[in-house]
Design an enzyme around this catalytic site. Sequence first.
Site, PDB file in Angstrom:
ATOM      1  N   LYS A 173       3.298  11.297 -11.489  1.00  0.00           N
ATOM      2  CA  LYS A 173       2.387  10.506 -12.320  1.00  0.00           C
ATOM      3  C   LYS A 173       3.037   9.154 -12.538  1.00  0.00           C
ATOM      4  CE  LYS A 173      -0.331  13.697 -15.110  1.00  0.00           C
ATOM      5  NZ  LYS A 173      -0.592  14.182 -16.475  1.00  0.00           N
TER       6      LYS A 173
ATOM      7  N   LYS B  24       7.722  23.067 -14.281  1.00  0.00           N
ATOM      8  CA  LYS B  24       6.858  21.943 -13.903  1.00  0.00           C
ATOM      9  C   LYS B  24       6.580  21.947 -12.400  1.00  0.00           C
ATOM     10  CE  LYS B  24       5.554  17.274 -14.464  1.00  0.00           C
ATOM     11  NZ  LYS B  24       5.605  16.045 -15.238  1.00  0.00           N
TER      12      LYS B  24
ATOM     13  N   ARG C  85      -2.397  22.109 -14.312  1.00  0.00           N
ATOM     14  CA  ARG C  85      -1.506  21.014 -14.735  1.00  0.00           C
ATOM     15  C   ARG C  85      -1.871  20.463 -16.112  1.00  0.00           C
ATOM     16  NH1 ARG C  85       1.110  16.065 -11.141  1.00  0.00           N
ATOM     17  NH2 ARG C  85       2.324  15.200 -12.861  1.00  0.00           N
TER      18      ARG C  85
ATOM     19  N   GLU D 181       9.730  17.697 -25.336  1.00  0.00           N
ATOM     20  CA  GLU D 181       9.134  18.109 -24.057  1.00  0.00           C
ATOM     21  C   GLU D 181       9.734  19.439 -23.588  1.00  0.00           C
ATOM     22  OE1 GLU D 181       6.591  16.912 -22.416  1.00  0.00           O
ATOM     23  OE2 GLU D 181       6.324  14.843 -23.089  1.00  0.00           O
TER      24      GLU D 181
ATOM     25  N   HIS E  65      -0.386  11.151 -27.886  1.00  0.00           N
ATOM     26  CA  HIS E  65      -0.567   9.796 -27.342  1.00  0.00           C
ATOM     27  C   HIS E  65      -1.249   8.888 -28.369  1.00  0.00           C
ATOM     28  CE1 HIS E  65      -0.301  10.603 -22.712  1.00  0.00           C
ATOM     29  NE2 HIS E  65       0.869  10.464 -23.284  1.00  0.00           N
TER      30      HIS E  65
ATOM     31  N   HIS F 272      -0.198  16.396 -26.286  1.00  0.00           N
ATOM     32  CA  HIS F 272      -0.278  14.992 -25.856  1.00  0.00           C
ATOM     33  C   HIS F 272      -1.575  14.297 -26.263  1.00  0.00           C
ATOM     34  CE1 HIS F 272       3.270  16.029 -23.627  1.00  0.00           C
ATOM     35  NE2 HIS F 272       3.349  14.837 -23.069  1.00  0.00           N
TER      36      HIS F 272
ATOM     37  N   HIS G  32       7.853   8.806 -27.692  1.00  0.00           N
ATOM     38  CA  HIS G  32       6.890   9.725 -27.082  1.00  0.00           C
ATOM     39  C   HIS G  32       7.084  11.166 -27.568  1.00  0.00           C
ATOM     40  CE1 HIS G  32       4.187  11.371 -24.102  1.00  0.00           C
ATOM     41  NE2 HIS G  32       5.150  12.184 -23.671  1.00  0.00           N
TER      42      HIS G  32
ATOM     43  N   ASN H 264      -0.195  18.905 -20.807  1.00  0.00           N
ATOM     44  CA  ASN H 264      -0.616  17.926 -21.815  1.00  0.00           C
ATOM     45  C   ASN H 264      -0.615  18.513 -23.223  1.00  0.00           C
ATOM     46  OD1 ASN H 264      -1.025  16.015 -19.811  1.00  0.00           O
ATOM     47  ND2 ASN H 264      -3.119  16.721 -19.435  1.00  0.00           N
TER      48      ASN H 264
ATOM     49  N   GLU I 238      -4.011  17.466 -11.278  1.00  0.00           N
ATOM     50  CA  GLU I 238      -4.438  17.811 -12.633  1.00  0.00           C
ATOM     51  C   GLU I 238      -5.917  18.155 -12.773  1.00  0.00           C
ATOM     52  OE1 GLU I 238      -2.421  15.543 -15.876  1.00  0.00           O
ATOM     53  OE2 GLU I 238      -4.404  15.568 -16.806  1.00  0.00           O
TER      54      GLU I 238
ATOM     55  N   ARG J 166       0.822  -1.230   0.000  1.00  0.00           N
ATOM     56  CA  ARG J 166       0.000   0.000   0.000  1.00  0.00           C
ATOM     57  C   ARG J 166       0.849   1.270   0.000  1.00  0.00           C
ATOM     58  NH1 ARG J 166      -3.275  -2.938   3.850  1.00  0.00           N
ATOM     59  NH2 ARG J 166      -4.901  -4.011   2.684  1.00  0.00           N
TER      60      ARG J 166
END
Length: 347
Positions: A142, A215, A229, A184, A240, A236, A252, A233, A225, A120
């Site tokens: 993330k 960032k 945030r 990026e 993606h 993206h 990527h 993206n 997000e 956990r």
Amino acid sequence: MRTVHVQTAEPYDVYIGADLLSECGQIINKAAGGSKAMIVSDSNVAPLYLEKVVKSMEAAGYECVSKVINAGEEHKNFATLVDIVETAAAERLSRKDIMVALGGGVVGDITGFAAAVYMRGIGYVQLPTTVLAAVDSSVGGKTAVDLPMGKNLAGAFYQPKAVICDYDCFDTLPDRDRNSGYAEVIKYAMIRGTEIFDMLDGPVENLIAKCITIKAVIVSEDEHESGVRQLLNFGHTIGHALEQNSGYTMLHGEAVARGMVYACELAEAKGKLAEGTKKTLIDALLRYNLDVDGAFDAEAIEGYMRNDKKAGGDKVNFVMPERIGACTVERMDIGEIVGVINELHNC
Ligand code: GLY
């Protein structure tokens, strides 16, 4: 060495410098504690840096266990995740022990997720070895694996205890991977940091620190997000989809580069883009041999966009560029996005 602070619910620092892997043990000990560490790396990175990291960690008093996974996005899946957590259990890692991600985005994402679910949640540290992981995926918590239906569809927000970015690692990157990471970097210039364009030829430490600072500010304001945030993206949503449609043969950053150009074209078609914005973006991307034009398979792209975790029904939160350094987030119809770009590329 430079340090950037990330003020999330559990704050941490990002350390940026040359040859930091040689002294990572001490930094990790101070930031994350524990007595046993499982270092997760991949088949490309482990032969280059694993020994150096183990040596530094042992010198700092850690008992080290190594786990080397197969390199490549196609291995960022539940099978590899299970392998990592089962190794942790077999090696009797306790809640007080830590995982260390040594590698690029795939290693960082999956190790972070493994740390989030093992017992956990145990502590973990990111040691990014690629430009892309240094400026983006290692910072912000993330963590994820991919599903056959889409990229990063299972994961958790789970912040590391520290990020240690040794930019000497970039020296061993293949050109294609280094260039992909610069997509990026250019993304940050487009959303917040116009000055980044002038820093591209300067010291890499300044450039990396600048991107991470942008960032860190954004993530500190919006860890999960729900607001600002989302700007990260940029490029993206389509990126993606392109990446998945290529079966991950497209890197990527290569996909994000194309996604950013398409986003500019969409903004232009809607009369929202300041003159010269697209050209500035394309000129910067071309410096890194990033393809800015290519086949657009509208049907496949639309399908993947509908599976994006940021989508809901027929709509998606789309990052719309307005001018260099300024983007907004708009709820947009997926069919409209794909339709406009398809028209531009098929006439
Ligand atoms: N890679 C985008 C983010 O961390 O939010």
